[in-house]
Design a protein around this motif. Structure first.
Motif, PDB file in Angstrom:
ATOM      1  N   ILE A  10       0.849  -1.220   0.000  1.00  0.00           N
ATOM      2  CA  ILE A  10       0.000   0.000   0.000  1.00  0.00           C
ATOM      3  C   ILE A  10       0.866   1.244   0.000  1.00  0.00           C
ATOM      4  O   ILE A  10       0.613   2.224  -0.722  1.00  0.00           O
ATOM      5  CB  ILE A  10      -0.938  -0.017   1.220  1.00  0.00           C
ATOM      6  N   VAL A  11       1.888   1.215   0.818  1.00  0.00           N
ATOM      7  CA  VAL A  11       2.773   2.380   0.905  1.00  0.00           C
ATOM      8  C   VAL A  11       3.444   2.620  -0.431  1.00  0.00           C
ATOM      9  O   VAL A  11       3.533   3.762  -0.911  1.00  0.00           O
ATOM     10  CB  VAL A  11       3.820   2.194   2.010  1.00  0.00           C
ATOM     11  N   ALA A  12       3.906   1.540  -1.023  1.00  0.00           N
ATOM     12  CA  ALA A  12       4.578   1.709  -2.319  1.00  0.00           C
ATOM     13  C   ALA A  12       3.612   2.233  -3.344  1.00  0.00           C
ATOM     14  O   ALA A  12       3.949   3.102  -4.162  1.00  0.00           O
ATOM     15  CB  ALA A  12       5.167   0.349  -2.762  1.00  0.00           C
ATOM     16  N   GLY A  13       2.391   1.717  -3.322  1.00  0.00           N
ATOM     17  CA  GLY A  13       1.378   2.223  -4.294  1.00  0.00           C
ATOM     18  C   GLY A  13       1.078   3.684  -4.069  1.00  0.00           C
ATOM     19  O   GLY A  13       0.907   4.457  -5.003  1.00  0.00           O
ATOM     20  N   GLY A  14       1.032   4.075  -2.806  1.00  0.00           N
ATOM     21  CA  GLY A  14       0.746   5.519  -2.524  1.00  0.00           C
ATOM     22  C   GLY A  14       1.849   6.390  -3.032  1.00  0.00           C
ATOM     23  O   GLY A  14       1.608   7.474  -3.565  1.00  0.00           O
ATOM     24  N   LEU A  15       3.049   5.975  -2.872  1.00  0.00           N
ATOM     25  CA  LEU A  15       4.158   6.802  -3.331  1.00  0.00           C
ATOM     26  C   LEU A  15       4.108   6.959  -4.830  1.00  0.00           C
ATOM     27  O   LEU A  15       4.324   8.051  -5.381  1.00  0.00           O
ATOM     28  CB  LEU A  15       5.493   6.167  -2.887  1.00  0.00           C
ATOM     29  N   VAL A  16       3.817   5.821  -5.518  1.00  0.00           N
ATOM     30  CA  VAL A  16       3.761   5.893  -6.990  1.00  0.00           C
ATOM     31  C   VAL A  16       2.644   6.834  -7.420  1.00  0.00           C
ATOM     32  O   VAL A  16       2.797   7.662  -8.328  1.00  0.00           O
ATOM     33  CB  VAL A  16       3.550   4.486  -7.569  1.00  0.00           C
ATOM     34  N   THR A  17       1.534   6.703  -6.728  1.00  0.00           N
ATOM     35  CA  THR A  17       0.355   7.536  -7.107  1.00  0.00           C
ATOM     36  C   THR A  17       0.651   9.009  -6.896  1.00  0.00           C
ATOM     37  O   THR A  17       0.326   9.868  -7.728  1.00  0.00           O
ATOM     38  CB  THR A  17      -0.876   7.129  -6.270  1.00  0.00           C
ATOM     39  N   SER A  18       1.266   9.335  -5.770  1.00  0.00           N
ATOM     40  CA  SER A  18       1.536  10.760  -5.490  1.00  0.00           C
ATOM     41  C   SER A  18       2.525  11.312  -6.484  1.00  0.00           C
ATOM     42  O   SER A  18       2.439  12.467  -6.898  1.00  0.00           O
ATOM     43  CB  SER A  18       2.058  10.926  -4.056  1.00  0.00           C
ATOM     44  N   THR A  19       3.477  10.511  -6.883  1.00  0.00           N
ATOM     45  CA  THR A  19       4.456  10.981  -7.877  1.00  0.00           C
ATOM     46  C   THR A  19       3.778  11.279  -9.186  1.00  0.00           C
ATOM     47  O   THR A  19       4.023  12.308  -9.844  1.00  0.00           O
ATOM     48  CB  THR A  19       5.561   9.914  -8.062  1.00  0.00           C
ATOM     49  N   LEU A  20       2.907  10.361  -9.569  1.00  0.00           N
ATOM     50  CA  LEU A  20       2.178  10.560 -10.834  1.00  0.00           C
ATOM     51  C   LEU A  20       1.310  11.825 -10.772  1.00  0.00           C
ATOM     52  O   LEU A  20       1.217  12.615 -11.720  1.00  0.00           O
ATOM     53  CB  LEU A  20       1.317   9.335 -11.159  1.00  0.00           C
ATOM     54  N   LEU A  21       0.618  12.028  -9.630  1.00  0.00           N
ATOM     55  CA  LEU A  21      -0.256  13.214  -9.469  1.00  0.00           C
ATOM     56  C   LEU A  21       0.559  14.500  -9.541  1.00  0.00           C
ATOM     57  O   LEU A  21       0.148  15.490 -10.155  1.00  0.00           O
ATOM     58  CB  LEU A  21      -1.004  13.145  -8.137  1.00  0.00           C
ATOM     59  N   ARG A  22       1.727  14.515  -8.886  1.00  0.00           N
ATOM     60  CA  ARG A  22       2.552  15.716  -8.865  1.00  0.00           C
ATOM     61  C   ARG A  22       2.992  16.065 -10.267  1.00  0.00           C
ATOM     62  O   ARG A  22       2.984  17.244 -10.667  1.00  0.00           O
ATOM     63  CB  ARG A  22       3.776  15.501  -7.954  1.00  0.00           C
ATOM     64  N   LYS A  23       3.367  15.030 -11.047  1.00  0.00           N
ATOM     65  CA  LYS A  23       3.811  15.294 -12.407  1.00  0.00           C
ATOM     66  C   LYS A  23       2.663  15.854 -13.250  1.00  0.00           C
ATOM     67  O   LYS A  23       2.825  16.772 -14.065  1.00  0.00           O
ATOM     68  CB  LYS A  23       4.362  14.020 -13.039  1.00  0.00           C
ATOM     69  N   ALA A  24       1.418  15.271 -13.013  1.00  0.00           N
ATOM     70  CA  ALA A  24       0.245  15.767 -13.799  1.00  0.00           C
ATOM     71  C   ALA A  24      -0.052  17.224 -13.462  1.00  0.00           C
ATOM     72  O   ALA A  24      -0.352  18.050 -14.326  1.00  0.00           O
ATOM     73  CB  ALA A  24      -0.971  14.876 -13.513  1.00  0.00           C
ATOM     74  N   ILE A  25       0.047  17.538 -12.176  1.00  0.00           N
ATOM     75  CA  ILE A  25      -0.244  18.907 -11.735  1.00  0.00           C
ATOM     76  C   ILE A  25       0.774  19.876 -12.311  1.00  0.00           C
ATOM     77  O   ILE A  25       0.438  20.989 -12.780  1.00  0.00           O
ATOM     78  CB  ILE A  25      -0.271  18.962 -10.193  1.00  0.00           C
ATOM     79  N   GLU A  26       2.035  19.481 -12.248  1.00  0.00           N
ATOM     80  CA  GLU A  26       3.092  20.354 -12.772  1.00  0.00           C
ATOM     81  C   GLU A  26       2.889  20.583 -14.256  1.00  0.00           C
ATOM     82  O   GLU A  26       3.046  21.714 -14.767  1.00  0.00           O
ATOM     83  CB  GLU A  26       4.461  19.718 -12.519  1.00  0.00           C
ATOM     84  N   LYS A  27       2.491  19.531 -14.965  1.00  0.00           N
ATOM     85  CA  LYS A  27       2.274  19.677 -16.407  1.00  0.00           C
ATOM     86  C   LYS A  27       1.119  20.614 -16.702  1.00  0.00           C
ATOM     87  O   LYS A  27       1.157  21.486 -17.575  1.00  0.00           O
ATOM     88  CB  LYS A  27       2.017  18.284 -17.002  1.00  0.00           C
ATOM     89  N   LYS A  28       0.027  20.486 -15.877  1.00  0.00           N
ATOM     90  CA  LYS A  28      -1.163  21.337 -16.089  1.00  0.00           C
ATOM     91  C   LYS A  28      -0.844  22.788 -15.746  1.00  0.00           C
ATOM     92  O   LYS A  28      -1.292  23.735 -16.425  1.00  0.00           O
ATOM     93  CB  LYS A  28      -2.313  20.824 -15.221  1.00  0.00           C
ATOM     94  N   SER A  29      -0.057  22.995 -14.728  1.00  0.00           N
ATOM     95  CA  SER A  29       0.318  24.356 -14.320  1.00  0.00           C
ATOM     96  C   SER A  29       1.121  25.025 -15.412  1.00  0.00           C
ATOM     97  O   SER A  29       0.902  26.216 -15.719  1.00  0.00           O
ATOM     98  CB  SER A  29       1.141  24.312 -13.022  1.00  0.00           C
ATOM     99  N   GLU A  30       2.032  24.283 -15.999  1.00  0.00           N
ATOM    100  CA  GLU A  30       2.826  24.863 -17.078  1.00  0.00           C
ATOM    101  C   GLU A  30       1.932  25.270 -18.241  1.00  0.00           C
ATOM    102  O   GLU A  30       2.101  26.310 -18.862  1.00  0.00           O
ATOM    103  CB  GLU A  30       3.883  23.848 -17.535  1.00  0.00           C
ATOM    104  N   HIS A  31       0.945  24.376 -18.535  1.00  0.00           N
ATOM    105  CA  HIS A  31       0.019  24.677 -19.645  1.00  0.00           C
ATOM    106  C   HIS A  31      -0.801  25.943 -19.357  1.00  0.00           C
ATOM    107  O   HIS A  31      -0.974  26.811 -20.226  1.00  0.00           O
ATOM    108  CB  HIS A  31      -0.891  23.462 -19.842  1.00  0.00           C
ATOM    109  N   LEU A  32      -1.332  26.080 -18.102  1.00  0.00           N
ATOM    110  CA  LEU A  32      -2.143  27.248 -17.724  1.00  0.00           C
ATOM    111  C   LEU A  32      -1.293  28.512 -17.765  1.00  0.00           C
ATOM    112  O   LEU A  32      -1.749  29.586 -18.218  1.00  0.00           O
ATOM    113  CB  LEU A  32      -2.726  27.061 -16.320  1.00  0.00           C
TER     114      LEU A  32
END
Length: 509
Positions: A10-32
């Motif tokens: 579970i911990v490993a899955g959470g870390l992977v998920t948070s990393t993916l979310l951070r990258k998506a957010i950073e990408k969206k912020s750059e676009h905005l």
């Protein structure tokens, strides 16, 4: 172990998920951020374009305004240049005219000097001739002038005395006859009826029962009527009649008309009496104004002030020694017009003065002034002409006569009111007053004869020249006027004339 493995997964899955979310957010912020920068650039370009357009528009407006101002300035400059040219032309014209005036002035000065020289030569020649004439005649020029003036004065005086004597003699022969003729013709042409006014009015009733209704319960009706009208109502044993007693004819007429309305209506009580008296008083006021207007129209008199018209109407309800004041004034007006026409004066002015001569007898407040003076002041207040005012004030000699209309009004007033029969005065009282006048005059020492003339308006006293001096005659006239004022009652005024004459009679045998 299994649990630990699950937790680790579970911990490993959470870390992977948070990393993916951070990258998506950073990408969206750059676009905005990129979109925002693009939009800001577009807005900036639009604003720059708008500013440039506005600047161009302002520049165009300024250039247009500048051009218009330049045109206006050029126009004004042209106008000023035209005015300057016109002024220059006028200035040149003025200078030219000034030169012409200077030339004319120089010519006039030279001509004046020439005339002065000729005048001096003429004066010198005249002086030489005068000196020669003085040497020939033996007297100076002043003496000759004075002598000629005296001769002309004496001649003019003698001729004037002859003419004056002729005129006076002719006037003595014709004046009396002409005056009597004018007065007689005036009286004959103006006929008027005389009716003596009383201080009571009789109100006729149909039955004795109406007397009780007029009196009312405990006399309340009659008391109310007397209080409202100021008239004494006498109800006695006289059959079918009620006496209204009072010295004010207006009040008597208001009381008579009010009684007539109350008796005709049948409702007689204090409230009704108040209503009827108020209406009747208003009706009488309207009749007064109508009477004044009708009188002025009948006599052909125009332009009277409304208050004077009201006073003329009020004359109908006034009497002077029993003679109706309106009838007396109308008669005086007609007499004045006739006499003025005979004398070649204005009949309209004379008629106006005759109608208004007793206007001082009818004011509401009645101040302590002679009616002639009060009438004159009223006429002045209501803008009557000066000669009319003087005729009103002078018809009893209260003021000095200043116009020819004044004596006419005085004479016509005497014609209308002073003769026996026009005013209330029985023959016995009239004769008694005349006898009393003569007896008063005869009581003075030195009086030879007395005559009461002009219906008692004048008393002539003849004294002996050997018994009474001129100063004593004046004293008798003054003392007699005071005694008559203190002891007698009479209308108008009485003129006292003391006559003293000396006659020297001799016979040639």
């Amino acid at each position: 172990m299994i649990i630990l493995a699950v937790v680790a997964g579970i911990v490993a899955g959470g870390l992977v998920t948070s990393t993916l979310l951070r990258k998506a957010i950073e990408k969206k912020s750059e676009h905005l951020l990129k979109d925002a920068e693009e939009k800001a650039e577009m807005v900036k370009k639009d604003k720059i374009l708008q500013a440039k357009e506005k600047f161009l528009q302002m520049k165009t407006d300024y250039e247009n305004t500048y051009q218009e101002k330049n045109k206006e300035i050029l126009k004004n400059e042209n106008r000023l240049k035209q005015k300057e040219a016109t002024l220059s032309q006028k200035f040149e014209e003025l200078q030219r005219k000034q030169k012409e005036v200077t030339t004319i002035k120089d010519n006039l000065t030279s001509q004046l000097e020439l005339l002065n020289k000729k005048q001096a030569d003429l004066d010198k020649a005249v002086k030489q001739q005068v000196e020669q004439l003085e040497a020939i005649s033996g007297m100076s020029a002043e003496e000759a002038k004075a002598q000629m003036i005296e001769a002309l004065k004496d001649e003019a005086k003698s001729e004037a005395m002859v003419h004056i004597k002729d005129i006076v003699e002719e006037a003595k022969l014709t004046a009396n006859t002409e005056a009597k003729k004018i007065v007689i013709e005036t009286i004959q042409r103006t006929a008027a009826e005389h009716a003596i006014e009383n201080s009571v009015s009789v109100f006729n009733i149909e039955s004795e029962e109406i007397k009780g209704r007029i009196i009312g319960r405990e006399g309340r009706n009659i008391r109310t009527l007397e209080a409202l009208t100021g008239i004494e109502i006498v109800i006695d044993d006289s059959p079918d009649a009620i006496i209204l007693s009072g010295f004010d004819p207006v009040r008597r007429e208001i009381a008579r008309l009010s009684l007539h309305k109350l008796v005709t209506d049948g409702r007689i009580h204090p409230a009704r009496i108040e209503e009827v008296v108020a209406k009747t008083r208003k009706q009488i006021e309207q009749e007064i104004v109508e009477t004044g207007k009708r009188t002025a129209i009948d006599l052909g008199i125009h332009g009277l002030h409304p208050e004077l018209i009201r006073m003329i109407g009020k004359m109908k309800y006034r009497s002077s020694y029993g003679q109706n004041l309106l009838q007396h004034s109308k008669e005086v007006a007609n007499l004045c017009a006739t006499m003025a026409a005979e004398l070649g004066l204005s009949p309209k002015k004379a008629k106006r003065a005759g109608l208004l001569h007793d206007i001082g007898k009818v004011p509401d407040n009645e101040p302590e002034l002679p009616h002639a003076i009060l009438g004159m002041k009223l006429a002045e207040r209501y803008k009557e002409p000066a000669d009319i005012c003087n005729a009103i004030g002078a018809h009893h000699d209260e003021v000095e006569m200043e116009s020819l209309i004044a004596p006419i009004v005085q004479v016509c007033d005497a014609i209308s009111g002073a003769r026996p029969g026009a005013r209330r005065e029985v023959v016995e009282a009239y004769i008694q007053r005349l006898n009393h006048l003569e007896e008063l005059a005869l009581s003075y020492p030195g009086v030879v004869k007395t005559y009461a003339i002009q219906a008692g308006r004048e008393l002539r006293v003849i004294v002996g020249a050997d018994k009474v001096s001129d100063d004593e005659a004046n004293k008798i006239s003054y003392d007699l006027s005071k005694k008559i004022q203190d002891e007698m009652t009479y209308p108008g005024q009485i003129k006292i004339t003391v006559i003293r004459e000396t006659r020297a009679i001799s016979f040639a045998k």
